[in-house]
Each structure stands twice: as structure tokens, then as C-alpha cells.
Design a protein around this motif. Sequence first.
Motif, mmCIF file in Angstrom:
data_model
loop_
_atom_site.group_PDB
_atom_site.id
_atom_site.type_symbol
_atom_site.label_atom_id
_atom_site.label_comp_id
_atom_site.label_asym_id
_atom_site.label_seq_id
_atom_site.Cartn_x
_atom_site.Cartn_y
_atom_site.Cartn_z
ATOM 1 N N SER A 93 13.954 18.657 37.127
ATOM 2 C CA SER A 93 14.546 17.810 38.159
ATOM 3 C C SER A 93 13.594 16.664 38.491
ATOM 4 C CB SER A 93 14.830 18.627 39.414
ATOM 5 O OG SER A 93 13.603 19.042 39.996
ATOM 6 N N LEU A 94 14.122 15.658 39.140
ATOM 7 C CA LEU A 94 13.316 14.506 39.513
ATOM 8 C C LEU A 94 12.207 14.915 40.469
ATOM 9 C CD1 LEU A 94 12.812 11.480 39.445
ATOM 10 C CD2 LEU A 94 14.437 11.242 41.329
ATOM 11 N N LEU A 95 12.511 15.786 41.430
ATOM 12 C CA LEU A 95 11.499 16.235 42.375
ATOM 13 C C LEU A 95 10.378 16.980 41.646
ATOM 14 C CD1 LEU A 95 10.518 16.547 45.270
ATOM 15 C CD2 LEU A 95 11.876 18.638 45.421
ATOM 16 N N ARG A 96 10.741 17.811 40.693
ATOM 17 C CA ARG A 96 9.740 18.564 39.930
ATOM 18 C C ARG A 96 8.816 17.610 39.163
ATOM 19 N NH1 ARG A 96 8.043 23.976 38.828
ATOM 20 N NH2 ARG A 96 6.849 23.789 36.934
ATOM 21 N N ARG A 97 9.383 16.577 38.546
ATOM 22 C CA ARG A 97 8.572 15.620 37.805
ATOM 23 C C ARG A 97 7.655 14.838 38.727
ATOM 24 N NH1 ARG A 97 12.829 12.602 34.336
ATOM 25 N NH2 ARG A 97 14.300 13.638 35.649
ATOM 26 N N ILE A 98 8.116 14.515 39.939
ATOM 27 C CA ILE A 98 7.276 13.802 40.901
ATOM 28 C C ILE A 98 6.113 14.677 41.338
ATOM 29 C CG2 ILE A 98 7.219 12.854 43.249
ATOM 30 C CD1 ILE A 98 10.076 11.837 42.714
ATOM 31 N N VAL A 99 6.387 15.958 41.608
ATOM 32 C CA VAL A 99 5.330 16.885 42.015
ATOM 33 C C VAL A 99 4.319 17.057 40.887
ATOM 34 C CG1 VAL A 99 4.865 19.288 42.602
ATOM 35 C CG2 VAL A 99 6.733 18.076 43.715
ATOM 36 N N GLU A 100 4.779 17.200 39.654
ATOM 37 C CA GLU A 100 3.868 17.344 38.525
ATOM 38 C C GLU A 100 3.019 16.093 38.328
ATOM 39 O OE1 GLU A 100 6.289 18.404 35.206
ATOM 40 O OE2 GLU A 100 6.465 20.488 35.833
ATOM 41 N N SER A 101 3.618 14.918 38.514
ATOM 42 C CA SER A 101 2.855 13.667 38.379
ATOM 43 C C SER A 101 1.797 13.553 39.469
ATOM 44 C CB SER A 101 3.800 12.468 38.439
ATOM 45 O OG SER A 101 4.699 12.510 37.360
ATOM 46 N N ALA A 102 2.156 13.918 40.698
ATOM 47 C CA ALA A 102 1.187 13.874 41.797
ATOM 48 C C ALA A 102 0.062 14.864 41.549
ATOM 49 C CB ALA A 102 1.885 14.169 43.120
ATOM 50 N N PHE A 103 0.396 16.047 41.063
ATOM 51 C CA PHE A 103 -0.611 17.051 40.737
ATOM 52 C C PHE A 103 -1.580 16.511 39.686
ATOM 53 C CE2 PHE A 103 -2.082 20.701 38.261
ATOM 54 C CZ PHE A 103 -2.625 21.484 39.270
ATOM 55 N N TYR A 104 -1.034 15.848 38.673
ATOM 56 C CA TYR A 104 -1.885 15.284 37.620
ATOM 57 C C TYR A 104 -2.791 14.190 38.173
ATOM 58 C CZ TYR A 104 -3.344 12.786 33.475
ATOM 59 O OH TYR A 104 -4.090 12.163 32.529
ATOM 60 N N LEU A 105 -2.232 13.308 39.011
ATOM 61 C CA LEU A 105 -3.029 12.211 39.556
ATOM 62 C C LEU A 105 -4.127 12.714 40.486
ATOM 63 C CD1 LEU A 105 -0.233 9.597 40.232
ATOM 64 C CD2 LEU A 105 -1.989 9.497 38.473
ATOM 65 N N LEU A 106 -3.863 13.777 41.231
ATOM 66 C CA LEU A 106 -4.850 14.290 42.176
ATOM 67 C C LEU A 106 -5.927 15.148 41.520
ATOM 68 C CD1 LEU A 106 -2.522 15.178 45.177
ATOM 69 C CD2 LEU A 106 -4.109 13.257 45.006
ATOM 70 N N THR A 107 -5.545 15.933 40.523
ATOM 71 C CA THR A 107 -6.499 16.871 39.938
ATOM 72 C C THR A 107 -6.999 16.462 38.559
ATOM 73 O OG1 THR A 107 -4.769 18.200 38.897
ATOM 74 C CG2 THR A 107 -5.412 18.787 41.169
ATOM 75 N N GLY A 108 -6.247 15.620 37.868
ATOM 76 C CA GLY A 108 -6.643 15.212 36.523
ATOM 77 C C GLY A 108 -6.290 16.220 35.461
#
Length: 140
Positions: free
Chosen positions: A103-118
Amino acid sequence: MPLGHAPGLTRIAQVFGPSDAMLVVAALEGAGFRVFVPGFHTLSNVQYLSVALGGVPVMVEASRAIEAAAFLDALETEQVELLDPDTFDLTLEDDLPPPRPRSLLRRIVESAFYLLTGTAPALRGRYGRKPRDQSVSPMT
């Protein structure tokens, strides 16, 4: 101790590129030889120095060195017996369902997780899900 002198090992080839080293190692290991390539990671990281360093030796056990060298020579002259591809089973037995779209929300959460943690989230899909049980029929 120099790279080309290790007890119990004999140099059978000298390579000057990481791709050449990987091909030689894959061929020898596939044929059952134990291979040692000292300096491979140096060659991978500073490939432009490979000629200056004299390349990287490919070494095998001294007891099988003649056999390994003959195997590499046979690869160069194409005198290796190739297996018939028709003898392999080429049927696809993929019983796993295709992965569900995210879902779009899931992809946004995964992108934020990647940007914050690397780090990327754990992979899903082919190996992350269990196959459906085909023997159970849904009740209607």
C-alpha cells in the motif's frame, strides 16, 4: 611471506582482474578443487594497481596442482566435456503465490525508515511467505 609462497599450496595461475579471478575460482571450485587467492580483495579495491603489483596468484593444494593446471588449460582450449542441457529438469515448480502489492502508506513508512536509519526493511516476497495449502477448499 610473499603472496606466491604458502606452505602446501602451489600457484597455477596469475590473474590481473577481479572478474578473471572470480571466473577461475568458480571453475576450479566447481571442479572440486580447493582454491586460495591471496590478495583478491586488494585486487578488487585497487584494480588499477594490478599490473604494478604483479597480479594475484591463484593457488591450489600442491598435491592437485598439476591436475588443476591441466583443467584450466582444457578450459582455454575448449576440451572440456559439456553436459547436455536436455538432461536437466527445466519445469518450473513455483508454488508460491506472487507477492501482494504494498500500500502507499506502507511504502511511505518504509521510505521514512530507510531515510532515518540508512537500512532497508527486511525483504518480502518469494522466500518470505508460506505457500498456500491447495488441499483446503474454501467454504462457500
